[in-house]
Design an enzyme around this catalytic site. Sequence first.
Site, PDB file in Angstrom:
ATOM      1  N   GLU A 160      81.146  39.048  11.002  1.00 50.33           N
ATOM      2  CA  GLU A 160      81.285  38.130   9.859  1.00 50.33           C
ATOM      3  C   GLU A 160      81.711  38.950   8.656  1.00 50.33           C
ATOM      4  O   GLU A 160      81.018  39.898   8.277  1.00 50.33           O
ATOM      5  CB  GLU A 160      79.986  37.378   9.544  1.00 50.33           C
ATOM      6  N   GLU A 186      72.082  36.726  12.909  1.00 53.09           N
ATOM      7  CA  GLU A 186      71.293  36.994  11.694  1.00 53.09           C
ATOM      8  C   GLU A 186      69.803  36.772  11.947  1.00 53.09           C
ATOM      9  O   GLU A 186      69.137  35.993  11.254  1.00 53.09           O
ATOM     10  CB  GLU A 186      71.793  36.142  10.525  1.00 53.09           C
TER      11      GLU A 186
END
Length: 520
Positions: free
Chosen positions: A314, A192
């Site tokens: 994810e 991220e």
Amino acid sequence: MKRIIFAAAILASLGASAKQEVTVNVQVNKPGSVINKNIYGQFSEHLGTCIYGGLWVGPESSIPNKNGYRLDVLNALKELKVPVMRWPGGCYADEYHWMDGIGPKENRTVMVNNNWGGLVEDNSFGTHEFLNLCEELGCEPYISLNVGSGSVEEAAKWIEYMNAANGPMANLRKQNGREEPWHVKYIGIGNEAWGCGGNMRPEYYSDIFRRYQTYCRDFNGTNLFKIASGASDYDYEWTDVLMENIGSMMNAVSLHYYTVSGWVGAKKPATGFDADDYYWCLGKALGIEPVIQRHLAIMSKHDPENKVPLLVDEWGTWWEPEPGTQLYQQNTMRDAFVASMSLDIFHKYADRIQMCNIAQVANVLQSMILTDKEKMVLTPTYYVFKMYTPHMDATLLPSQVDGCAVKLVPNERFEANPDEPASRPLPLTSATASQKDGKIHVSISNADMKEAQTVTVNLNGYKAKKVNGQILASAKATDHNTFEEPSKVQLKEFKGAKIAKDGTITVEMPALSIVTLEIE
């Protein structure tokens, strides 16, 4: 006003539901791609009690363990045939310094987990403990490097430590008790990067990736599979910039997508939901398909031969955590349907999606397992993964569902993004099929809260002779397993499938049920 109108539409459709005659057409004579087993990957982050108390209790614990790993959790995960596990994060990865977690336990550096509640980590679970766990489970490790607060040198030495046969880092590994390298293949270049991994712009991250991947070297015959930190949900620009700038340097790019609760994304309790919220959340889960389609289209623009796969590393549900915990949430039949319907979608794109990692394996978000000291319980999501294991590395058989009930649910982004439709249809039946070792497996989900379904399975190009199956079902969508009642939701033998003279199969599915059929 729009929100009220769409909520009223849902309520009206609920009252109008009726028992459906549904057909699942399976194209046995037109097989597709192989469903990569890594689509069933797991994710283990240093967050809450996922690691400590979930996977790891230490060899001195009174809880039965094998070299520090909980025996009950270890055995349950072996039943899932876990193919790959991601570690150490997540946001934690970009603050984790691997050298703090090697060597004698008493000498390891204590650190504060600033991302998740300021908990103190003693680093008793580090590189050796994770990679030895993967060996015990027979799964591939997927390591996320610290790009946000680490250095290129640190990352390069970690890969050398894990994979090299000789040299300074290999000698250090041997001093710490591991003679042979682990041959770690999957390497994530940060996590991220657009958020907790550094708040970077895609152009800047592209340059960072170029630098890191240069020094992530192959050792001892292990060819690294380098994964770029991809987009969140609807950030199509991120994917576009990465594919433009580093598409030729990466082995894959990731995508993160969570199913949250609430009309505009506000999180609500895992068990305290009504019919409106139940259907809305399933609509949100199915919303991953158009997101996948748009990201894949952008990738194909830069990579017309589709050499670079997409990894959804994810995904899962994200509800309001239980009070006083770090993202510990219960797991109901609603979570089971999010799992089955999402896996059905991932199968459809098996030619492009090569790995997925549900968040997370124990005690956090949409977990497989919940623990409390010596107690352990398996979740409805665990049972979905177990009943779907026959699809791993099987050949996809394209399937189409006809005649099922469809509800209209509002798109949570209609106020923020006028380019997206204000509502999306939610089919209440989902299905997937595959073939391996002379057997066909068909998984079907009836997500209707009230109505049973009669499902006819047409195996175009194949005449069934024998069928058996398993079913996961419960009376209420809010049903879940607790430490006091650990078997309220569990797999059972399914006897509701019958073969007709023409070889088609009729399946009587209760409301709120998921079935996997084995057909010969």
